[in-house]
Design a protein around this motif. Sequence first.
Motif, PDB file in Angstrom:
ATOM      1  N   THR A 107       0.834  -1.216   0.000  1.00 32.58           N
ATOM      2  CA  THR A 107       0.000   0.000   0.000  1.00 32.58           C
ATOM      3  C   THR A 107       0.859   1.253   0.000  1.00 32.58           C
ATOM      4  OG1 THR A 107      -0.112  -0.142   2.422  1.00 32.58           O
ATOM      5  CG2 THR A 107      -1.936  -1.111   1.149  1.00 32.58           C
ATOM      6  N   GLU A 108       1.977   1.248   0.770  1.00 31.59           N
ATOM      7  CA  GLU A 108       2.870   2.411   0.802  1.00 31.59           C
ATOM      8  C   GLU A 108       3.600   2.578  -0.527  1.00 31.59           C
ATOM      9  OE1 GLU A 108       4.033   2.061   5.511  1.00 31.59           O
ATOM     10  OE2 GLU A 108       5.383   3.100   4.152  1.00 31.59           O
ATOM     11  N   ASP A 112       1.147   4.275  -2.703  1.00 32.79           N
ATOM     12  CA  ASP A 112       1.000   5.693  -2.315  1.00 32.79           C
ATOM     13  C   ASP A 112       2.197   6.514  -2.783  1.00 32.79           C
ATOM     14  OD1 ASP A 112      -1.421   5.223  -1.144  1.00 32.79           O
ATOM     15  OD2 ASP A 112      -0.615   4.997   0.900  1.00 32.79           O
ATOM     16  N   ARG A 139       2.146   9.618  -5.403  1.00 32.82           N
ATOM     17  CA  ARG A 139       2.680  10.942  -5.043  1.00 32.82           C
ATOM     18  C   ARG A 139       3.829  11.341  -5.971  1.00 32.82           C
ATOM     19  NH1 ARG A 139       1.801  15.744  -4.431  1.00 32.82           N
ATOM     20  NH2 ARG A 139       3.509  16.928  -3.481  1.00 32.82           N
TER      21      ARG A 139
END
Length: 653
Positions: A613-614, A617, A621
């Motif tokens: 998930t990171e 993300d 970004r």
Amino acid sequence: MITLKNVTLRRSAKVLLDGVSATINPGEKVGLVGRNGAGKSTLFALLNGSLHEDGGDFFLPPQWRMAQVAQHMPETAEPATAFVLDGDTRLLALRLALQKAEQAGDGMAIAQAHSDLHDAGAHDAAARAQALILGLGFQVHELERPVNSFSGGWRMRLQLARALMCPSDLLLLDEPTNHLDLDALVWLEAWLQRYEGTLVVISHDREFLDAVTQVTLHIDNAQLTRYGGNYSQFEELRAQQLTLQQAAYERQQTKIAHLQKFIDRFKAKATKAKQAQSRVKALERMEKIAPVLASADFTFEFKEPPNLPNPMLAISDAAFGYPPADGGTPTTILRGVNRTVLAGQRIGILGANGQGKSTLVKTIARMMPPLGGKVTEGKGLSIGYFAQQELDVLHGDDHPLGHMVRLARTLGVDAREQDLRNFLGSFNFSGDMVQQAVGSMSGGEKARLVLAMIVWQRPNLLLLDEPTNHLDLATREALSMALNEFEGTVMLVSHDRALLRAVCDEFWLVGRGQVGPFDGDLDDYQRYLLEEARRLRELARATAEPSAPAAATAPLARDGREQRKASALARQQLAEKTKPFKRELEQVDKRLAQLGAEKAQLEQRLTEPLPPTEIADCGRRLKACGDEIETLEERWLVLSSEIETLEAAQASS
């Protein structure tokens, strides 16, 4: 390094290189010289992989990236900037990789692609592409014009810019100066001097070779010889070599004659037969030194003009430019022109690209009428005009003899066919060549035909607009000698500085909408071009804007004290006008620095083990940062363009 060991190259049955060996070290800048047809392009074909050696061993490091100018004419409607930008093949591949990663939603691959794009210089790629385009003579408002809207010569400049855009370890350039004006040529020299890779260039411009090369490879008689030094140093070394070779040949001929005389005298005598036989063996063992054969260089001369009016012509308060199209308004390029051309003058016409050199020459040549003022011709003025596009107006399906017959008819001259054949023979059009279709001839042969047609007309004023584009060094030398012996007047536009130095004893500068004398020599002009290239491009753009007429009326030179006062006031006014743009530009720079730091942190973070998930993300970004950076960079270019526009308007006022 590049190595050739006992390499043989053929074109059909003809051997162009016979067992040659040479080495090109990394980072060397090499000039490849030799007569037309000697094998220069064939050696290029070996270097770029389109031709393989017929014998011997050739090695080029497989990891080297190669760039060269594509020879086909681009027909794409792609904008000029995008076309040149696509020359960076590494960026293209990385952008494709990023696109695939985004489609797959692969955060790690997205991060890696962004990192690779940054390393490849994606952040300033568009600016670098535009710098190349502007450096080669284009104007700012042409950066987004479709490629196929430009003429052939300008499209080839874009091909050159595209090749320079490509990251390379080996750069191959075949006659890169043919389509360039002097200002673009000076810029290209400076760019190539900074180039860090290995350069191999074919050129017939001796000053260009002197400026950018430190090694010379010479092809002659199917042999390849390496000389340390630029073209001028090569000429000196080769002259010394030929002198020594001729002296050694003459000494050897004396020795051979002495041995042969002994053999002839004593071979029938029994007491001397043994000695005579030993001398026969000595002759057989002797390695023969080749004589230095006098090369039959091409030469010609301009016939003495039947009369020399003085002055040749007088230009009074004239305006030059293009007549109105479809009832519109005329386009004025030059105004307030007051010049006189006298018999015997040798005038070199200088000026940055787009300033009006060809417009001036075309008007004098009666190809375009003046838009105002008066051009008074001397009685009996006869003009010989060599235009850049002159080769295009030759009839491709006709032959040299046909061109001469048609020229004689047009001028109402009764000329015998044999006389015309003899005349063409003096320009190396002999035998069957007088019946060869012009369309099948090389650019140099076409240029010689145009020169022949000019010479035959016996003009007293020669207007030459880039006459050397397709001429080899030998023909350029012949042209230089012929012009120096010409008794009439010469007006010359050329990027060949050797020709300008040899022929011209005064210069006119075309710029800022006016024509005036240039107080200096070509070295001064070259410094002027390097120092003023950016300003000249801005002024060229300003001529297409409403403020252009005001710019055109600015004098070419002002009093020093008044100039300093005016400059101080102009700087103050310019600072006030550009202040808001510079303030915003500073804010954009700060934000770009912040985004760059954030992007670097995200890329570093993605190199560490993270939950899926990171990773996603960070990837999103990172993409958002990239998009904002791209938007801000576009705004940066707009702000910079606004500032440059204000500076250009101020400079031209």
